[in-house]
Scaffold this active site. Structure first.
Site, PDB file in Angstrom:
ATOM      1  N   GLY A   1       0.843  -1.209   0.000  1.00 24.93           N
ATOM      2  CA  GLY A   1       0.000   0.000   0.000  1.00 24.93           C
ATOM      3  C   GLY A   1       0.865   1.241   0.000  1.00 24.93           C
ATOM      4  O   GLY A   1       0.585   2.231   0.688  1.00 24.93           O
TER       5      GLY A   1
ATOM      6  N   SER B   1       1.467   3.286  -2.511  1.00 29.03           N
ATOM      7  CA  SER B   1       1.199   4.235  -3.601  1.00 29.03           C
ATOM      8  C   SER B   1       0.663   5.575  -3.121  1.00 29.03           C
ATOM      9  O   SER B   1       0.625   6.531  -3.882  1.00 29.03           O
ATOM     10  CB  SER B   1       0.216   3.609  -4.594  1.00 29.03           C
ATOM     11  OG  SER B   1      -1.007   3.319  -3.946  1.00 29.03           O
ATOM     12  N   ARG B   2       0.218   5.646  -1.871  1.00 29.03           N
ATOM     13  CA  ARG B   2      -0.284   6.925  -1.342  1.00 29.03           C
ATOM     14  C   ARG B   2      -0.424   6.804   0.176  1.00 29.03           C
ATOM     15  O   ARG B   2      -0.161   5.763   0.760  1.00 29.03           O
ATOM     16  CB  ARG B   2      -1.616   7.306  -1.980  1.00 29.03           C
ATOM     17  CG  ARG B   2      -2.707   6.276  -1.803  1.00 29.03           C
ATOM     18  CD  ARG B   2      -4.042   6.747  -2.352  1.00 29.03           C
ATOM     19  NE  ARG B   2      -5.086   5.886  -1.865  1.00 29.03           N
ATOM     20  CZ  ARG B   2      -5.689   4.936  -2.585  1.00 29.03           C
ATOM     21  NH1 ARG B   2      -5.333   4.740  -3.841  1.00 29.03           N
ATOM     22  NH2 ARG B   2      -6.633   4.186  -2.059  1.00 29.03           N
TER      23      ARG B   2
ATOM     24  N   SER C   1      -4.925  -0.094  13.570  1.00 29.21           N
ATOM     25  CA  SER C   1      -5.668   1.157  13.804  1.00 29.21           C
ATOM     26  C   SER C   1      -5.893   1.301  15.304  1.00 29.21           C
ATOM     27  O   SER C   1      -5.808   0.304  16.047  1.00 29.21           O
ATOM     28  CB  SER C   1      -7.030   1.071  13.108  1.00 29.21           C
ATOM     29  OG  SER C   1      -7.864   2.114  13.549  1.00 29.21           O
TER      30      SER C   1
ATOM     31  N   TYR D   1     -15.239  -2.601   9.446  1.00 29.29           N
ATOM     32  CA  TYR D   1     -13.820  -2.221   9.444  1.00 29.29           C
ATOM     33  C   TYR D   1     -13.155  -2.593  10.779  1.00 29.29           C
ATOM     34  O   TYR D   1     -12.091  -3.215  10.803  1.00 29.29           O
ATOM     35  CB  TYR D   1     -13.720  -0.712   9.199  1.00 29.29           C
ATOM     36  CG  TYR D   1     -12.318  -0.157   9.261  1.00 29.29           C
ATOM     37  CD1 TYR D   1     -11.383  -0.429   8.262  1.00 29.29           C
ATOM     38  CD2 TYR D   1     -11.917   0.653  10.325  1.00 29.29           C
ATOM     39  CE1 TYR D   1     -10.094   0.092   8.320  1.00 29.29           C
ATOM     40  CE2 TYR D   1     -10.638   1.185  10.385  1.00 29.29           C
ATOM     41  CZ  TYR D   1      -9.724   0.899   9.382  1.00 29.29           C
ATOM     42  OH  TYR D   1      -8.443   1.416   9.444  1.00 29.29           O
TER      43      TYR D   1
HETATM   44  N1  LIG Z   1      -6.330   7.175   7.452  1.00 30.24           N
HETATM   45  C1  LIG Z   1      -6.729   6.791   8.651  1.00 30.24           C
HETATM   46  O1  LIG Z   1      -7.472   7.506   9.361  1.00 30.24           O
HETATM   47  C2  LIG Z   1      -6.226   5.484   9.219  1.00 30.24           C
HETATM   48  C3  LIG Z   1      -6.286   5.306  10.615  1.00 30.24           C
HETATM   49  C4  LIG Z   1      -5.825   4.114  11.160  1.00 30.24           C
HETATM   50  C5  LIG Z   1      -5.337   3.123  10.338  1.00 30.24           C
HETATM   51  N2  LIG Z   1      -5.311   3.306   8.982  1.00 30.24           N
HETATM   52  C6  LIG Z   1      -4.796   2.215   8.166  1.00 30.24           C
HETATM   53  O2  LIG Z   1      -3.655   2.676   7.485  1.00 30.24           O
HETATM   54  C7  LIG Z   1      -3.458   1.900   6.294  1.00 30.24           C
HETATM   55  C8  LIG Z   1      -3.209   2.841   5.125  1.00 30.24           C
HETATM   56  O3  LIG Z   1      -4.355   3.640   4.928  1.00 30.24           O
HETATM   57  P1  LIG Z   1      -4.269   5.153   4.411  1.00 30.24           P
HETATM   58  O4  LIG Z   1      -4.911   5.988   5.434  1.00 30.24           O
HETATM   59  O5  LIG Z   1      -2.910   5.469   3.966  1.00 30.24           O
HETATM   60  O6  LIG Z   1      -5.300   5.068   3.174  1.00 30.24           O
HETATM   61  P2  LIG Z   1      -5.127   5.420   1.616  1.00 30.24           P
HETATM   62  O7  LIG Z   1      -4.582   6.789   1.456  1.00 30.24           O
HETATM   63  O8  LIG Z   1      -6.451   5.095   1.027  1.00 30.24           O
HETATM   64  O9  LIG Z   1      -4.032   4.368   1.101  1.00 30.24           O
HETATM   65  C9  LIG Z   1      -4.328   2.993   1.078  1.00 30.24           C
HETATM   66  C10 LIG Z   1      -3.192   2.245   0.407  1.00 30.24           C
HETATM   67  O10 LIG Z   1      -3.520   0.850   0.420  1.00 30.24           O
HETATM   68  C11 LIG Z   1      -3.390   0.355  -0.892  1.00 30.24           C
HETATM   69  N3  LIG Z   1      -4.306  -0.754  -1.142  1.00 30.24           N
HETATM   70  C12 LIG Z   1      -5.641  -0.785  -1.007  1.00 30.24           C
HETATM   71  N4  LIG Z   1      -6.120  -1.970  -1.401  1.00 30.24           N
HETATM   72  C13 LIG Z   1      -5.053  -2.708  -1.790  1.00 30.24           C
HETATM   73  C14 LIG Z   1      -4.901  -4.013  -2.304  1.00 30.24           C
HETATM   74  N5  LIG Z   1      -5.946  -4.824  -2.536  1.00 30.24           N
HETATM   75  N6  LIG Z   1      -3.652  -4.462  -2.595  1.00 30.24           N
HETATM   76  C15 LIG Z   1      -2.579  -3.658  -2.389  1.00 30.24           C
HETATM   77  N7  LIG Z   1      -2.657  -2.412  -1.919  1.00 30.24           N
HETATM   78  C16 LIG Z   1      -3.895  -1.944  -1.628  1.00 30.24           C
HETATM   79  C17 LIG Z   1      -3.655   1.539  -1.811  1.00 30.24           C
HETATM   80  O11 LIG Z   1      -2.977   1.359  -3.053  1.00 30.24           O
HETATM   81  P3  LIG Z   1      -3.667   0.982  -4.452  1.00 30.24           P
HETATM   82  O12 LIG Z   1      -5.052   1.539  -4.447  1.00 30.24           O
HETATM   83  O13 LIG Z   1      -2.734   1.599  -5.434  1.00 30.24           O
HETATM   84  O14 LIG Z   1      -3.630  -0.518  -4.488  1.00 30.24           O
HETATM   85  C18 LIG Z   1      -2.980   2.665  -1.025  1.00 30.24           C
HETATM   86  O15 LIG Z   1      -1.604   2.713  -1.308  1.00 30.24           O
HETATM   87  C19 LIG Z   1      -4.711   1.032   6.156  1.00 30.24           C
HETATM   88  O16 LIG Z   1      -4.428  -0.266   6.634  1.00 30.24           O
HETATM   89  C20 LIG Z   1      -5.719   1.717   7.071  1.00 30.24           C
HETATM   90  O17 LIG Z   1      -6.681   0.825   7.561  1.00 30.24           O
HETATM   91  C21 LIG Z   1      -5.737   4.470   8.403  1.00 30.24           C
END
Ligand SMILES: NC(=O)c1ccc[n+]([C@@H]2O[C@H](COP(=O)([O-])OP(=O)(O)OC[C@H]3O[C@@H](n4cnc5c(N)ncnc54)[C@H](OP(=O)(O)O)[C@@H]3O)[C@@H](O)[C@H]2O)c1
Length: 234
Positions: A8, A10-11, A137, A150
């Site tokens: 993950g 990419s962003r 999380s 989730y």
């Molecule tokens: N943002 C929050 O508030 C928050 C809080 C606590 C925990 N988290 C956790 O942090 C992690 C990252 O989230 P984020 O906030 O950075 O969200 P995000 O900006 O939506 O990034 C999600 C990343 O996961 C990748 N991804 C999604 N589905 C995938 C798949 N099937 N195979 C491979 N890569 C996949 C996406 O890449 P592609 O779409 O290019 O595949 C992207 O790089 C997640 O596990 C999320 O649950 C987030």
């Protein structure tokens, strides 16, 4: 040279962790479905920090994709020192309103994706005495309304981390538990005001960088961080 794998990447949080670890001289193996984004990030990091950056398409919801990705990474680097299982997604709403498709997607990515990723690199991490850092999380051990699907996948991911740790004492498993982070998560866009309770992904990445600098006999079993603007709920 230490090698870190980031899913993950990419962003959002994954991209920020990649940028932070490149500063510390890690060679990187980046995976996600958005290969164009990975290519851009890899080129920038190689140029800015002179580190080796490998990237490849990865869909953690598909066993054959994880297998291919891990094989290519191990062929390229031999062994890896750090695996950041970060790829994840969330669908929100009342539990009875979630669709089968939404729930299945979260199970595939947030639970099975973590399991597949760690499984694929476990023997390598055993050889290097490495770290598997799983981004769960703050909700991996609490409950919130409108997030039950989730939240249940993050509790399950926490269970995977703990069980992998018990079964593999020679690898260090870190559970990273961020609160709200300003990314693209759940269809949102970066740029949300800090006062609404969001940390920046760079702040999460800085924490990861610090954790990975700790001596090898320190096991950070869990690390939770939230903005001071996020209500302290447990
Ligand atoms: N943002 C929050 O508030 C928050 C809080 C606590 C925990 N988290 C956790 O942090 C992690 C990252 O989230 P984020 O906030 O950075 O969200 P995000 O900006 O939506 O990034 C999600 C990343 O996961 C990748 N991804 C999604 N589905 C995938 C798949 N099937 N195979 C491979 N890569 C996949 C996406 O890449 P592609 O779409 O290019 O595949 C992207 O790089 C997640 O596990 C999320 O649950 C987030």
């Amino acid at each position: 040279m230490k090698v870190a794998v980031i899913t993950g990447a990419s962003r959002g949080i994954g991209e920020s962790i990649a940028r932070a670890l490149a500063k510390d001289g890690y060679a990187l193996a980046l995976g996600a479905r958005s290969v164009d984004r990975l290519k851009k990030i890899a080129q920038e990091l190689a140029q800015e920090h002179g580190v080796e950056v490998f990237y490849h398409h990865l869909d953690v919801s598909k066993p054959e994709s994880v297998e291919e990705f891990s094989k290519k990474v191990l062929d390229r680097f031999g062994d890896v020192d750090v695996v950041v299982a970060n790829a994840g997604l969330g669908h929100f709403g009342r539990l009875e309103g979630l669709t089968e498709e939404q729930f299945h997607e979260m199970i595939e990515v947030n639970i099975l994706g973590v399991w597949r990723t760690i499984k694929a690199f476990l023997q390598s991490l055993k050889r290097t005495g490495g770290v598997a850092l799983v981004v769960t999380s703050d909700v991996s051990a609490r409950f919130i309304p409108y997030g039950g699907g989730y939240v249940s996948t993050k509790w399950a991911a926490r269970a995977l981390v703990r069980t992998f740790q018990i079964e593999n004492p020679d690898v260090r498993f870190f559970e990273l538990r961020p609160g709200a982070v300003d990314t693209y998560f759940a269809g949102s866009k970066p740029g949300k005001p800090k006062e609404q309770g969001y940390l920046k992904p760079e702040e999460i990445a800085e924490a990861v960088r610090c954790l990975l600098r700790l001596p090898k006999d320190v096991r950070v079993e869990e690390f939770m961080l939230r903005s001071i603007y996020q209500k302290p709920e447990y």
